[in-house]
Design a protein around this motif. Structure first.
Motif, PDB file in Angstrom:
ATOM      1  N   TYR A 226       1.676   1.921  -3.177  1.00 18.37           N
ATOM      2  CA  TYR A 226       0.968   2.291  -4.487  1.00 18.37           C
ATOM      3  C   TYR A 226       0.826   3.361  -4.227  1.00 18.37           C
ATOM      4  CZ  TYR A 226      -4.190   3.262  -5.514  1.00 18.37           C
ATOM      5  OH  TYR A 226      -5.502   3.377  -6.158  1.00 18.37           O
ATOM      6  N   GLU A 227       0.547   4.103  -2.614  1.00 20.01           N
ATOM      7  CA  GLU A 227       0.730   5.663  -2.552  1.00 20.01           C
ATOM      8  C   GLU A 227       1.150   6.624  -2.941  1.00 20.01           C
ATOM      9  OE1 GLU A 227      -1.807   7.151  -0.690  1.00 20.01           O
ATOM     10  OE2 GLU A 227      -3.307   5.079  -1.113  1.00 20.01           O
TER      11      GLU A 227
ATOM     12  N   LYS B 206       0.783  -0.999  -0.078  1.00 18.10           N
ATOM     13  CA  LYS B 206       0.230   0.263   0.109  1.00 18.10           C
ATOM     14  C   LYS B 206       1.099   1.408   0.463  1.00 18.10           C
ATOM     15  CE  LYS B 206      -3.859  -2.609   2.297  1.00 18.10           C
ATOM     16  NZ  LYS B 206      -4.821  -2.374   3.538  1.00 18.10           N
TER      17      LYS B 206
END
Length: 586
Positions: free
Chosen positions: A37-38, A34
């Motif tokens: 992804y961020e 994550k």
């Protein structure tokens, strides 16, 4: 017995041994997907250019204020943010806020150029080239590779460079025996890369300088050649950015030192889909040997096969693997112990990808034996990760040090700096856990160590201490233990790492021998294990009783047997070789 040594040397061991080799429990593990992804999301929102490479995310460094367009690399698995220009290494979590706000830090670039330890360096002459025995090699070829000659040591020095083309170390070739040596900082590792055309789509990785020189002078079409800094021992993640631009990576290692399992581990770091492998045989040997036999190196290179196999294979596809095992039967058997020759006869060697269980009565010396068992392998280059959940790392390190030296340092503290500096050279790492720990946290640390340090042997001492006593119901306890053993079994097979679990036995009568059914828990532990070792201690029931190690399961060869264990209190050793030395000295 070790109280005084621990108290007086504790500080030094923590900061000399553990400083370099301990794996933090809460940092530098595999980054949460994550987070990556961020990061990509914010880079797009801020219209900041980046490139998603095979192993790294390539982006502009916001710390290099005085270098426009300076490139940084983020390892997509570990989350390591690495800028080769300003020598900055951070966790991506710590710097992501700069990219979220599109602001820049105030770090100043500093000179990280490696300072050579050699003096009186000279240009390479033709007489030096002739010593290498490479037909047609000219001094201009070595100069083109950045080589310099050091007459006092009679060696050639080649620069190791990072992705920013800065020298971060040296690769040394001793002309007397053609032996390789690496000088530099492990945390700033680079590659020795030939000056191939910019449009090179393929790179050939070799493990030694002789193979590198031979391939470099061939002027292979659209192909670069790179020499690994530490041979087949390790591929530091700092080297990965140097290989990002290549679409194909070919492993071509020396026949005598080729380890197919090492190549597979390296391929996982470099993205298996772009990795190829040349398995050296009589007709396709390693580059230097092929060159001496006047083989067509370009033809051999074009026959490289993909590392990534389909889910279903055939006997024809496995034929080369079978031939390789038959040609290297001693290496397939595993690394031999030098302190325990009897184990070599029974187990044949220490092999990757296996699960070993060691058990024995309380106080029988399981940890002491296992520390020397692992030390023997580490001294031969087997990279080892210790997970000591029962005793402190300081005490374990003191035991390993004493077994390495062969005597107590309590009264010889003047020798402490010498022995610790010698001991630090060996690949021993320690997890900083103690007592009960969640399996997920432990596995994250182990997977991190396997990826970063190329760990090939993991020791858990012991399983019951790691599990703790949080679950009251006995059935749940057995279920939890079976789940942990399954996880370690799967990890060993998937990552080709040898895992050793130290386990307590069931409470049984003192006069009865321990068997495979004596291992605590269900039968799953011994069913999953490739090797089961039991310390039988007859001293607990008889004045003249002996202690010995019994091999009750050996899946590789099926051989079973016993090895006597005679303890030497001075060296904390069960080794028969140490006793022979003391007998000869007396």
């Amino acid at each position: 017995m070790l109280t005084l040594l621990n108290r007086r040397l504790g500080f030094c061991i923590r900061y000399n041994l553990v400083r370099n080799y301990v794996l933090p429990a809460s940092t530098d593990n595999t980054v949460d997907p994550k987070v990556m992804y961020e990061l990509k999301k914010h880079l797009r929102n801020q219209r900041l250019l980046f490139k998603d490479g095979p192993t790294c995310l390539l982006m502009e460094c916001h710390f290099c204020n005085n270098i426009s367009g300076s490139e940084a690399f983020v390892n997509k698995r570990t989350g390591l943010f690495l800028c080769p220009n300003c020598d900055l290494k951070k966790n991506v979590v710590d710097i992501i806020h700069l990219y979220e706000k599109n602001c820049r830090g105030d770090a100043k670039c500093r000179d990280v150029e490696y300072k050579s330890k050699f003096t009186d360096l000279q240009s390479v002459s033709q007489s030096v080239c002739d010593k290498l025995g490479i037909r047609g090699l000219q001094s201009a070829d070595l100069v083109h590779l950045g080589a310099q000659y050091e007459p006092n040591s009679n060696c050639l020095r080649f620069p190791l460079k990072n992705v920013a083309n800065k020298v971060v170390g040296e690769k040394i070739l001793h002309l007397s025996d053609r032996r390789d040596e690496t000088i530099g900082n492990y945390n700033q590792s680079g590659l020795l890369l030939s000056n191939a055309p910019q449009k090179s789509l393929r790179v050939v990785l070799v493990s030694n300088l002789m193979d590198f020189i031979v391939l470099s002078i061939q002027r292979l079409s659209n192909t670069s050649v790179a020499c690994l800094p530490y041979g087949l021992k390790s591929l530091p993640q700092e080297c990965l950015p140097c290989l990002e631009k290549f679409k194909e990576i070919v492993f071509w290692f020396n026949f005598e030192t080729t380890d197919w399992d090492v190549a597979k581990n390296f391929a996982k770091k470099l993205e298996e889909n772009r990795c190829f492998f040349i398995r050296p045989t009589g007709t396709e040997p390693a580059p230097f040997e092929a060159y001496k036999k006047r083989f067509n190196l370009q033809h051999i290179l074009n026959k490289a096969t993909p590392m990534c196999h389909k889910s279903i294979t055939t006997f024809s596809a496995l034929k080369n693997d079978i031939l390789s095992e038959l040609q290297n039967i001693e290496k397939v058997n595993g690394v031999k112990w030098k302190r325990y020759p009897i184990l070599n006869k029974i187990l044949k060697g220490h092999r990757k990808g296996e699960l070993t269980i060691l058990t024995g009565p309380t106080g029988s010396g399981k940890t002491t034996f296992m520390s020397e068992y692992s030390l023997d392998l580490a001294l031969q280059g087997v990279s080892t990760l210790w997970g000591s959940f029962e005793i402190r790392n300081c005490r374990l390190a003191a035991t390993l040090l004493r077994q390495y030296v062969g005597y107590s340092l309590e009264d010889k503290l003047n020798e402490f700096e010498y022995w610790t500096s010698e001991f630090e050279r060996y690949p021993l790492y320690f997890m900083t856990f103690h007592g009960q720990q969640p399996l997920k946290l432990v596995m994250e640390a182990i997977e991190h160590a396997q990826y970063i340090h190329d760990i090939s042997h993991v020791i858990i001492d012991n399983l019951q201490f790691m599990m703790g006593m949080s679950i009251a119901q006995k059935s749940d306890k057995f279920w939890e233990q079976d789940s942990i053993i399954s996880a370690f079994r799967s990890f060993a097979t998937k990552n080709n790492v040898h895992v050793t679990l130290v386990m307590h036995p069931r409470k049984e009568r003192a006069d009865e021998d321990l068997t495979t059914s004596s291992v605590f828990g269900t039968a799953k532990a011994t069913q999953e294990a490739d090797n089961v070792l039991i310390i039988q201690d007859k001293r607990l029931t008889s004045l003249r009783g002996k202690k010995y190690l019994q091999i009750v399961k050996n899946r590789y060869s099926g051989d079973l047997g016993i090895m006597p264990l005679e303890f030497d209190k001075e060296s904390l050793s069960y080794s028969t070789s140490n006793k022979k030395k003391k007998t000869s000295n007396s």
